[in-house]
Design a protein around this motif. Structure first.
Motif, short mmCIF file in Angstrom:
data_model
loop_
_atom_site.label_atom_id
_atom_site.label_comp_id
_atom_site.label_asym_id
_atom_site.label_seq_id
_atom_site.Cartn_x
_atom_site.Cartn_y
_atom_site.Cartn_z
N VAL A 39 0.86 -1.20 0.00
CA VAL A 39 0.00 0.00 0.00
C VAL A 39 0.89 1.24 0.00
CG1 VAL A 39 -1.60 1.35 1.44
CG2 VAL A 39 -2.04 -1.06 1.02
N ASP A 40 1.94 1.22 0.80
CA ASP A 40 2.87 2.36 0.83
C ASP A 40 3.50 2.57 -0.56
OD1 ASP A 40 2.35 2.84 3.48
OD2 ASP A 40 4.16 1.81 4.24
N GLU A 62 -6.03 -1.48 1.37
CA GLU A 62 -5.72 -0.95 2.71
C GLU A 62 -6.83 -1.30 3.69
OE1 GLU A 62 -3.70 3.09 4.38
OE2 GLU A 62 -5.28 3.32 2.89
N GLU A 85 -6.35 4.72 -6.87
CA GLU A 85 -6.57 5.06 -5.47
C GLU A 85 -7.65 4.17 -4.85
OE1 GLU A 85 -7.45 9.21 -5.77
OE2 GLU A 85 -5.37 9.77 -5.32
N ARG A 144 -6.08 0.87 -4.20
CA ARG A 144 -5.24 0.97 -3.01
C ARG A 144 -6.06 1.04 -1.74
NH1 ARG A 144 -3.15 6.51 -2.01
NH2 ARG A 144 -5.25 6.54 -1.27
N ASN A 145 -7.17 1.79 -1.75
CA ASN A 145 -8.03 1.93 -0.57
C ASN A 145 -8.70 0.60 -0.19
OD1 ASN A 145 -7.38 4.61 -0.30
ND2 ASN A 145 -9.19 5.36 -1.42
N SER A 198 0.85 3.90 -2.86
CA SER A 198 0.58 5.32 -2.57
C SER A 198 1.71 6.20 -3.13
CB SER A 198 0.47 5.56 -1.06
OG SER A 198 -0.67 4.96 -0.55
N ASN A 199 2.95 5.78 -2.92
CA ASN A 199 4.10 6.55 -3.42
C ASN A 199 4.09 6.61 -4.95
OD1 ASN A 199 5.10 7.15 -0.90
ND2 ASN A 199 6.45 5.35 -0.83
N LYS A 239 1.42 9.09 -5.98
CA LYS A 239 1.90 10.45 -5.72
C LYS A 239 2.95 10.87 -6.78
CE LYS A 239 1.44 10.89 -0.76
NZ LYS A 239 2.14 11.00 0.51
#
Length: 183
Positions: free
Chosen positions: A141-142, A175, A168, A171-172, A145-146, A149
């Motif tokens: 997930v990190d 997560e 997203e 990913r959500n 997210s990276n 971004k």
């Protein structure tokens, strides 16, 4: 024989007859006393024997009664002994059944314990696998997210507007799944 001689003979006979009468009277009196004494003794002995015979009969009846009681008590004792033996046999059978049941239950408990151990080992492995996967998901997930971004930053630098909502959203969801608590 002369008269003198006859008189003398008669006198002698008379004297002897009187002597015999005295002796006969003395003997008769002594014999009567002896017989009376023997009669009293016989009566006394007869009474004593009657009392002893009656006591003998009474004691014989008491002995027979005691023998009957003895036989009855021994019979009761034998019956009780038989009942005790039967109870002991029943007790032994019950004890054997109880021991067999106890062994059976112990065997089942041991098998259940083995199953529990296996289940706990599987659970521990599953927990370790899930915790490991959870760590990997966190890292993923990190990373995700990276990456989102970075992509957004690069697109902004180029002045392009990009739609990253589907990334997203994925990913959500990942997560959210990773938020489940493990013990």
């Amino acid at each position: 024989m002369s008269i003198n001689r006859i008189n003398k003979f008669a006198a002698d006979v008379a004297a002897k007859t009187e002597l015999q009468r005295v002796e006969l009277g003395h003997i008769a009196l002594q014999d009567i006393k002896t017989l009376d004494s023997l009669l009293k003794g016989a009566d006394k002995m007869g009474d004593t024997f009657t009392k002893l015979y009656n006591k003998y009969i009474s004691d014989e009846i008491a002995a027979e009664d005691a023998s009957d009681v003895y036989d009855a008590e021994w019979q009761k004792a034998e019956n009780q002994r038989d009942a005790i033996v039967a109870l002991r046999q029943t007790h032994n059978k019950i004890e054997e059944k109880a021991e067999a049941l106890e062994e059976k239950l112990e065997t089942k408990a041991n098998k259940a314990d083995e199953k529990l151990d296996k289940a706990n080992l599987k659970w521990d492995k599953s927990l370790a696998d899930a915790q490991n996967e959870q760590k990997q998901i966190g890292a993923y997930v990190d990373k995700f997210s990276n990456a989102i971004k970075s992509f957004n930053t690069a697109a902004k630098a180029l002045g392009v507007k990009v739609d990253v909502s589907k990334y997203e959203s994925a990913r959500n969801r990942l997560e959210a799944k990773n938020m489940k608590k493990l013990t």
